[in-house]
Design a protein around this motif. Structure first.
Motif, short mmCIF file in Angstrom:
data_model
loop_
_atom_site.label_atom_id
_atom_site.label_comp_id
_atom_site.label_asym_id
_atom_site.label_seq_id
_atom_site.Cartn_x
_atom_site.Cartn_y
_atom_site.Cartn_z
N LEU A 57 1.10 21.98 59.77
CA LEU A 57 0.66 20.94 58.85
C LEU A 57 1.27 21.29 57.49
CD1 LEU A 57 -1.17 18.43 58.88
CD2 LEU A 57 -3.02 19.89 58.09
N ALA A 58 1.95 20.34 56.89
CA ALA A 58 2.67 20.64 55.65
C ALA A 58 2.52 19.51 54.65
CB ALA A 58 4.16 20.85 55.96
N GLU A 59 2.90 19.79 53.41
CA GLU A 59 3.00 18.75 52.40
C GLU A 59 4.48 18.44 52.25
OE1 GLU A 59 2.65 19.11 47.83
OE2 GLU A 59 0.71 18.35 48.52
N LEU A 60 4.84 17.19 52.43
CA LEU A 60 6.23 16.75 52.36
C LEU A 60 6.54 16.31 50.94
CD1 LEU A 60 8.87 16.06 53.85
CD2 LEU A 60 7.87 13.84 54.38
N GLU A 61 7.55 16.92 50.33
CA GLU A 61 7.97 16.55 48.99
C GLU A 61 9.33 15.88 49.08
OE1 GLU A 61 7.84 19.80 46.23
OE2 GLU A 61 5.85 20.42 46.91
N LEU A 62 9.39 14.60 48.70
CA LEU A 62 10.64 13.85 48.72
C LEU A 62 11.15 13.69 47.31
CD1 LEU A 62 9.67 11.00 51.22
CD2 LEU A 62 11.10 12.98 51.67
N PRO A 63 12.41 14.05 47.07
CA PRO A 63 12.98 13.82 45.73
C PRO A 63 13.26 12.33 45.55
CG PRO A 63 14.66 14.62 47.24
CD PRO A 63 13.36 14.65 48.00
N ALA A 64 13.53 11.93 44.33
CA ALA A 64 13.93 10.53 44.10
C ALA A 64 15.25 10.30 44.83
CB ALA A 64 14.10 10.28 42.61
N PHE A 65 15.38 9.16 45.49
CA PHE A 65 16.62 8.86 46.21
C PHE A 65 16.78 7.36 46.34
CE2 PHE A 65 13.34 9.05 49.41
CZ PHE A 65 13.67 8.09 50.35
N SER A 66 17.99 6.95 46.75
CA SER A 66 18.31 5.54 46.93
C SER A 66 18.91 5.32 48.31
CB SER A 66 19.34 5.08 45.89
OG SER A 66 18.83 5.22 44.60
N LEU A 67 18.67 4.15 48.87
CA LEU A 67 19.28 3.74 50.13
C LEU A 67 19.89 2.36 49.93
CD1 LEU A 67 16.42 4.67 52.63
CD2 LEU A 67 18.55 5.90 52.28
N VAL A 68 20.96 2.10 50.64
CA VAL A 68 21.59 0.79 50.58
C VAL A 68 21.38 0.12 51.93
CG1 VAL A 68 23.78 -0.45 50.34
CG2 VAL A 68 23.31 1.54 48.91
N GLY A 69 20.97 -1.14 51.91
CA GLY A 69 20.73 -1.86 53.15
C GLY A 69 20.50 -3.33 52.89
N THR A 70 20.03 -4.00 53.92
CA THR A 70 19.74 -5.43 53.81
C THR A 70 18.28 -5.67 54.17
OG1 THR A 70 20.40 -5.83 56.10
CG2 THR A 70 22.10 -6.09 54.40
N MET A 71 17.81 -6.87 53.87
CA MET A 71 16.45 -7.28 54.23
C MET A 71 16.54 -8.55 55.05
SD MET A 71 14.25 -6.66 50.75
CE MET A 71 14.94 -8.09 49.96
N ILE A 72 15.57 -8.71 55.95
CA ILE A 72 15.45 -9.96 56.70
C ILE A 72 14.03 -10.46 56.50
CG2 ILE A 72 15.44 -11.01 59.00
CD1 ILE A 72 17.51 -8.99 59.87
N SER A 73 13.89 -11.74 56.24
CA SER A 73 12.58 -12.32 56.03
C SER A 73 12.58 -13.74 56.56
CB SER A 73 12.26 -12.31 54.53
OG SER A 73 10.99 -12.84 54.29
N PRO A 74 11.54 -14.19 57.19
CA PRO A 74 10.31 -13.50 57.55
C PRO A 74 10.47 -12.71 58.86
CG PRO A 74 10.15 -15.79 58.21
CD PRO A 74 11.48 -15.62 57.53
N VAL A 75 9.54 -11.76 59.06
CA VAL A 75 9.53 -10.95 60.29
C VAL A 75 8.10 -10.88 60.83
CG1 VAL A 75 11.51 -9.53 59.63
CG2 VAL A 75 9.22 -8.79 59.01
N ASP A 76 7.99 -10.54 62.13
CA ASP A 76 6.66 -10.36 62.73
C ASP A 76 6.19 -8.93 62.48
OD1 ASP A 76 7.98 -8.73 64.57
OD2 ASP A 76 7.91 -10.20 66.18
N GLU A 77 5.02 -8.56 63.04
CA GLU A 77 4.43 -7.24 62.81
C GLU A 77 5.34 -6.11 63.29
OE1 GLU A 77 2.67 -9.70 64.50
OE2 GLU A 77 1.50 -10.31 62.76
N ALA A 78 6.18 -6.36 64.29
CA ALA A 78 7.08 -5.34 64.82
C ALA A 78 8.40 -5.29 64.06
CB ALA A 78 7.34 -5.61 66.30
N GLY A 79 8.59 -6.19 63.08
CA GLY A 79 9.82 -6.21 62.30
C GLY A 79 10.91 -7.10 62.87
N ASN A 80 10.59 -7.86 63.90
CA ASN A 80 11.57 -8.76 64.49
C ASN A 80 11.65 -10.05 63.69
OD1 ASN A 80 12.05 -7.02 66.76
ND2 ASN A 80 10.07 -7.67 67.55
#
Length: 139
Positions: A57-80
């Motif tokens: 069991l650990a504490e996860l420390e994430l540094p500031a970061f960026s990701l490049v991607g796209t979005m789709i909208s609208p989607v259902d609960e599973a992301g489809n």
């Protein structure tokens, strides 16, 4: 920009290495192999059918970061996509530095027959606690 995940993995590896070294100093540990029905320690003649697995069991420390991607909208609960959702133009997503407490590292879900493991015999050698999976330096 450097890859924040490489830095995170490196930090986790060094911390777990230190924790494992302190935890195992003076404790007889040995290599074993996961079988279809238990674990077979290298120095023990018989397979141990019921074994324990160390929980991390650990504490996860994430540094500031960026990701490049796209979005789709609208989607259902599973992301489809639903209703003719189409991808947006490429966008950058920025994430702030954050800490996530009580992260359970469920590596035991990934062990399978044939995997090499580091084990600590307990209860006079009747049981074993699997501390971690062991792989060669090449992966």
């Amino acid at each position: 920009m450097s890859d924040p995940f490489k830095s995170l993995v490196s930090t986790l590896e060094s911390r777990f290495s230190g924790i494992a070294a302190k935890s195992l100093s003076g404790v007889p540990s040995e290599l074993g192999t996961i079988t279809g029905s238990g674990v077979k320690l290298d120095s023990f003649k018989y397979e141990i059918p019921d074994y324990y697995v160390a929980e991390w069991l650990a504490e996860l420390e994430l540094p500031a970061f960026s990701l490049v991607g796209t979005m789709i909208s609208p989607v259902d609960e599973a992301g489809n996509p639903i209703g003719g959702g189409a991808p947006s133009q490429r966008s950058r997503f920025d994430f702030d530095e954050t800490k996530i407490g009580e992260v359970r590292l469920n590596w035991s879900a990934g062990i399978k027959p044939g995997d090499r493991v580091l084990a600590v015999p307990v209860n006079g050698g009747k049981d074993a606690v699997i501390v971690c999976k062991v792989v060669s330096s090449g992966g």
